[in-house]
Design an enzyme around this catalytic site. Sequence first.
Site, PDB file in Angstrom:
ATOM      1  N   ASN A 126       0.813  -1.214   0.000  1.00  0.00           N
ATOM      2  CA  ASN A 126       0.000   0.000   0.000  1.00  0.00           C
ATOM      3  C   ASN A 126       0.855   1.277   0.000  1.00  0.00           C
ATOM      4  O   ASN A 126       1.677   1.481   0.878  1.00  0.00           O
ATOM      5  CB  ASN A 126      -0.883  -0.034   1.256  1.00  0.00           C
ATOM      6  CG  ASN A 126      -1.994   0.996   1.226  1.00  0.00           C
ATOM      7  OD1 ASN A 126      -2.180   1.698   0.236  1.00  0.00           O
ATOM      8  ND2 ASN A 126      -2.746   1.083   2.312  1.00  0.00           N
ATOM      9  N   HIS A 180     -15.232  -4.702  11.193  1.00  0.00           N
ATOM     10  CA  HIS A 180     -14.885  -3.353  11.661  1.00  0.00           C
ATOM     11  C   HIS A 180     -16.130  -2.512  11.892  1.00  0.00           C
ATOM     12  O   HIS A 180     -16.953  -2.361  10.990  1.00  0.00           O
ATOM     13  CB  HIS A 180     -14.072  -2.611  10.606  1.00  0.00           C
ATOM     14  CG  HIS A 180     -12.676  -3.131  10.413  1.00  0.00           C
ATOM     15  ND1 HIS A 180     -11.752  -2.473   9.654  1.00  0.00           N
ATOM     16  CD2 HIS A 180     -12.047  -4.223  10.914  1.00  0.00           C
ATOM     17  CE1 HIS A 180     -10.603  -3.147   9.673  1.00  0.00           C
ATOM     18  NE2 HIS A 180     -10.773  -4.218  10.415  1.00  0.00           N
ATOM     19  N   ARG A 198     -14.236  -5.116  15.807  1.00  0.00           N
ATOM     20  CA  ARG A 198     -13.225  -4.125  16.167  1.00  0.00           C
ATOM     21  C   ARG A 198     -13.898  -2.760  16.235  1.00  0.00           C
ATOM     22  O   ARG A 198     -14.535  -2.341  15.273  1.00  0.00           O
ATOM     23  CB  ARG A 198     -12.117  -4.121  15.109  1.00  0.00           C
ATOM     24  CG  ARG A 198     -10.906  -3.306  15.480  1.00  0.00           C
ATOM     25  CD  ARG A 198      -9.933  -3.167  14.313  1.00  0.00           C
ATOM     26  NE  ARG A 198     -10.276  -2.031  13.476  1.00  0.00           N
ATOM     27  CZ  ARG A 198      -9.465  -1.491  12.552  1.00  0.00           C
ATOM     28  NH1 ARG A 198      -8.267  -2.013  12.325  1.00  0.00           N
ATOM     29  NH2 ARG A 198      -9.852  -0.459  11.830  1.00  0.00           N
ATOM     30  N   TYR A 230      -7.155   8.213  12.551  1.00  0.00           N
ATOM     31  CA  TYR A 230      -6.832   7.119  11.658  1.00  0.00           C
ATOM     32  C   TYR A 230      -7.892   6.019  11.702  1.00  0.00           C
ATOM     33  O   TYR A 230      -8.425   5.692  12.750  1.00  0.00           O
ATOM     34  CB  TYR A 230      -5.472   6.494  12.004  1.00  0.00           C
ATOM     35  CG  TYR A 230      -5.045   5.531  10.939  1.00  0.00           C
ATOM     36  CD1 TYR A 230      -4.599   6.002   9.718  1.00  0.00           C
ATOM     37  CD2 TYR A 230      -5.152   4.167  11.123  1.00  0.00           C
ATOM     38  CE1 TYR A 230      -4.242   5.137   8.714  1.00  0.00           C
ATOM     39  CE2 TYR A 230      -4.797   3.289  10.115  1.00  0.00           C
ATOM     40  CZ  TYR A 230      -4.338   3.781   8.924  1.00  0.00           C
ATOM     41  OH  TYR A 230      -3.997   2.924   7.915  1.00  0.00           O
ATOM     42  N   ASP A 245      -7.763  -1.355  17.620  1.00  0.00           N
ATOM     43  CA  ASP A 245      -6.461  -1.129  16.986  1.00  0.00           C
ATOM     44  C   ASP A 245      -5.977   0.265  17.361  1.00  0.00           C
ATOM     45  O   ASP A 245      -6.639   1.256  17.053  1.00  0.00           O
ATOM     46  CB  ASP A 245      -6.625  -1.259  15.461  1.00  0.00           C
ATOM     47  CG  ASP A 245      -5.307  -1.302  14.714  1.00  0.00           C
ATOM     48  OD1 ASP A 245      -4.266  -1.023  15.331  1.00  0.00           O
ATOM     49  OD2 ASP A 245      -5.327  -1.611  13.504  1.00  0.00           O
ATOM     50  N   HIS A 297      -3.143   1.506  16.259  1.00  0.00           N
ATOM     51  CA  HIS A 297      -2.346   1.997  15.138  1.00  0.00           C
ATOM     52  C   HIS A 297      -1.041   2.635  15.601  1.00  0.00           C
ATOM     53  O   HIS A 297      -0.607   3.661  15.046  1.00  0.00           O
ATOM     54  CB  HIS A 297      -3.168   2.990  14.288  1.00  0.00           C
ATOM     55  CG  HIS A 297      -4.284   2.335  13.543  1.00  0.00           C
ATOM     56  ND1 HIS A 297      -5.608   2.637  13.765  1.00  0.00           N
ATOM     57  CD2 HIS A 297      -4.292   1.379  12.600  1.00  0.00           C
ATOM     58  CE1 HIS A 297      -6.369   1.893  12.988  1.00  0.00           C
ATOM     59  NE2 HIS A 297      -5.599   1.129  12.268  1.00  0.00           N
ATOM     60  N   GLU A 350       1.412  -6.755  11.595  1.00  0.00           N
ATOM     61  CA  GLU A 350       1.002  -6.548  10.195  1.00  0.00           C
ATOM     62  C   GLU A 350       2.109  -5.929   9.355  1.00  0.00           C
ATOM     63  O   GLU A 350       2.092  -6.044   8.135  1.00  0.00           O
ATOM     64  CB  GLU A 350      -0.296  -5.728  10.116  1.00  0.00           C
ATOM     65  CG  GLU A 350      -0.191  -4.313  10.624  1.00  0.00           C
ATOM     66  CD  GLU A 350      -1.532  -3.588  10.637  1.00  0.00           C
ATOM     67  OE1 GLU A 350      -2.498  -4.134  11.178  1.00  0.00           O
ATOM     68  OE2 GLU A 350      -1.606  -2.476  10.103  1.00  0.00           O
ATOM     69  N   HIS A 378      -3.465 -10.191   9.232  1.00  0.00           N
ATOM     70  CA  HIS A 378      -3.952  -8.872   8.807  1.00  0.00           C
ATOM     71  C   HIS A 378      -4.985  -9.065   7.698  1.00  0.00           C
ATOM     72  O   HIS A 378      -4.802  -9.923   6.834  1.00  0.00           O
ATOM     73  CB  HIS A 378      -2.752  -8.078   8.286  1.00  0.00           C
ATOM     74  CG  HIS A 378      -3.003  -6.639   8.066  1.00  0.00           C
ATOM     75  ND1 HIS A 378      -2.227  -5.890   7.203  1.00  0.00           N
ATOM     76  CD2 HIS A 378      -3.920  -5.789   8.579  1.00  0.00           C
ATOM     77  CE1 HIS A 378      -2.657  -4.628   7.211  1.00  0.00           C
ATOM     78  NE2 HIS A 378      -3.688  -4.547   8.031  1.00  0.00           N
ATOM     79  N   ASP A 385      -6.414  -3.216   1.748  1.00  0.00           N
ATOM     80  CA  ASP A 385      -5.315  -3.106   0.786  1.00  0.00           C
ATOM     81  C   ASP A 385      -4.556  -4.416   0.598  1.00  0.00           C
ATOM     82  O   ASP A 385      -3.485  -4.425  -0.010  1.00  0.00           O
ATOM     83  CB  ASP A 385      -4.364  -1.973   1.197  1.00  0.00           C
ATOM     84  CG  ASP A 385      -3.963  -2.066   2.654  1.00  0.00           C
ATOM     85  OD1 ASP A 385      -4.649  -1.460   3.496  1.00  0.00           O
ATOM     86  OD2 ASP A 385      -2.991  -2.768   2.957  1.00  0.00           O
ATOM     87  N   GLU A 426      -9.015 -11.016  10.549  1.00  0.00           N
ATOM     88  CA  GLU A 426      -9.620  -9.703  10.274  1.00  0.00           C
ATOM     89  C   GLU A 426     -10.346  -9.777   8.930  1.00  0.00           C
ATOM     90  O   GLU A 426      -9.847 -10.372   7.979  1.00  0.00           O
ATOM     91  CB  GLU A 426      -8.512  -8.640  10.230  1.00  0.00           C
ATOM     92  CG  GLU A 426      -9.025  -7.224  10.051  1.00  0.00           C
ATOM     93  CD  GLU A 426      -7.894  -6.183  10.051  1.00  0.00           C
ATOM     94  OE1 GLU A 426      -6.733  -6.555   9.791  1.00  0.00           O
ATOM     95  OE2 GLU A 426      -8.194  -5.002  10.324  1.00  0.00           O
ATOM     96  N   TRP A 482       3.020   7.851  12.639  1.00  0.00           N
ATOM     97  CA  TRP A 482       2.778   7.394  11.264  1.00  0.00           C
ATOM     98  C   TRP A 482       3.284   8.437  10.313  1.00  0.00           C
ATOM     99  O   TRP A 482       2.852   9.517  10.271  1.00  0.00           O
ATOM    100  CB  TRP A 482       1.292   7.121  11.056  1.00  0.00           C
ATOM    101  CG  TRP A 482       1.019   5.702  11.355  1.00  0.00           C
ATOM    102  CD1 TRP A 482       1.201   5.095  12.557  1.00  0.00           C
ATOM    103  CD2 TRP A 482       0.549   4.711  10.465  1.00  0.00           C
ATOM    104  NE1 TRP A 482       0.869   3.785  12.470  1.00  0.00           N
ATOM    105  CE2 TRP A 482       0.459   3.515  11.189  1.00  0.00           C
ATOM    106  CE3 TRP A 482       0.200   4.725   9.109  1.00  0.00           C
ATOM    107  CZ2 TRP A 482       0.018   2.330  10.612  1.00  0.00           C
ATOM    108  CZ3 TRP A 482      -0.239   3.555   8.554  1.00  0.00           C
ATOM    109  CH2 TRP A 482      -0.324   2.363   9.314  1.00  0.00           C
TER     110      TRP A 482
HETATM  111  O1  EZ4 Z   1      -3.273   0.563   8.424  1.00  0.00           O
HETATM  112  O2  EZ4 Z   1      -3.650  -1.895   5.895  1.00  0.00           O
HETATM  113  O3  EZ4 Z   1      -5.546  -3.541  10.934  1.00  0.00           O
HETATM  114  N1  EZ4 Z   1      -5.524  -2.872   9.954  1.00  0.00           N
HETATM  115  C1  EZ4 Z   1      -4.809  -1.753   9.744  1.00  0.00           C
HETATM  116  C2  EZ4 Z   1      -4.832  -1.220   8.331  1.00  0.00           C
HETATM  117  C3  EZ4 Z   1      -3.467  -0.702   7.895  1.00  0.00           C
HETATM  118  C4  EZ4 Z   1      -3.351  -0.642   6.401  1.00  0.00           C
HETATM  119  C5  EZ4 Z   1      -1.936  -0.222   5.981  1.00  0.00           C
HETATM  120  O4  EZ4 Z   1      -1.775  -0.390   4.616  1.00  0.00           O
HETATM  121  O5  EZ4 Z   1      -4.179  -1.239  10.640  1.00  0.00           O
HETATM  122  O6  EZ4 Z   1      -5.808  -0.261   8.176  1.00  0.00           O
HETATM  123 CO    CO Z   2      -3.900  -2.726  12.205  1.00  0.00          CO
END
Ligand code: EZ4
Ligand code: CO
Length: 405
Positions: free
Chosen positions: A37, A122, A147, A159, A212, A214, A264, A314, A318, A341, A405
């Site tokens: 991605n 999600h 999630r 995010y 998550d 992130h 991931e 993961h 993407d 997921e 990030w």
């Molecule tokens: O940020 O796949 O758990 N999923 C994530 C995703 C990632 C993207 C990065 O390319 O955290 O949304």
């Molecule tokens: Co993630």
Amino acid sequence: MKIKEIRVIVCNPGRNFVTVKVITENGTYGLGDATLNGREMAVVTYLEEHVVPCLIGRDAQNIEDIWQYLYRGVYWRRGAITMAAIAAIDMALWDIKGKVAGLPVYQLLGGKSRTAVTVYAHANGENIEGTLDEAEKLIKQGFKAIRLQSAIPDLAVTYGVLGDKKDYFELQGDRPLPPEQEWSTKKYFNMIETLFACARERFGHDIDLLHDVHSRLTPIESAKLGKMLEPYNLLFLEDASIAENQDNYKVIRQHTTIPLAIGETYNSIWDCKDLIQNQLIDYIRVAATHAGGITPLRRIADFASIYNVRTAPHGAPDLSPVCFSAHMHLNIWAPNFGIQEFVGFGNDISNKIFKQDMRLENGMVYVSEEPGLGIDFDEEEAKKHPYKRSYLPVCRLEDGTLWHW
Ligand code: EZ4
Ligand code: CO
């Protein structure tokens, strides 16, 4: 069974997908996913310039040897670009082996350990109520694990909840430079406990909940979050702190019993080794596309199994349907599989390009019983939806400091 041709095709049915097609002399072909991605074309060049010429004429049956050749044979081991390229070749070779054997790939791995694969969906919202309304819809659809992500009040964009940049992926042609998002741990902490408290109040304790981070938190902040969320019994907390500094997880582990998941962005078993053998995590989230394919994911799953670590691949939008399918074959086999997921089987356009027969029923996905990975790719349809330059968002603190990030 010599490899005759390898094609690398980039298409965009909403997201960019890099698909590899390995074709043998007798016409059998296999598919692999090489999508990275925001850096897709780097992998395309790596494949076309450096990998494909090494493989023409080689025996497609020797999956392990080809994997080792591409990994060890290159002085410059690992890295996201290299491993995405190797991953796609590896998946395609497993696909071919399955087709030749007339068996789905999971049978080659050792058969089924379960009837179907539990997935988590999600629920994203602009506020707590919006997130919980989304979660309720998913529960009604039969999902058993969800999630929860919610935008943070008073921050421009959070995010995973793109806010006013929601239409970024709808844009035609090359997309604008990376969207920018804001972060404030203080504001996040003011919101996050309420989100999970309200979720438990509304849905009870039978449903599995996940979250998550992130990688937005420092280790001590993650530890605090873990303790804060303990009463709400999460299945796991994902990417609590950045993945590069694994000592972070020692700090978090000292303070909280919340189950931890990470991986991931990891590219190889070496990235996972210390966290697994020190039992600092509970779920390893490596993706077939980003960690070198099915061959190394099987190895990581076996290694993790002796340290009580389960797999939770993961499954973001993407990763192409080819990667999802590879995960499904691993998931249905791995004795220590945890959860997958899941963001749906794609839109109408991607379903015309990637054809598959996996099905979702009651929050579980059933693996394809077709030989190989059980997925097909319509190159003509793919050509109608060409590559669009796109970026992942960057994140800044409210004073403009570039954050994790
Ligand atoms: O940020 O796949 O758990 N999923 C994530 C995703 C990632 C993207 C990065 O390319 O955290 O949304
Ligand atoms: Co993630």
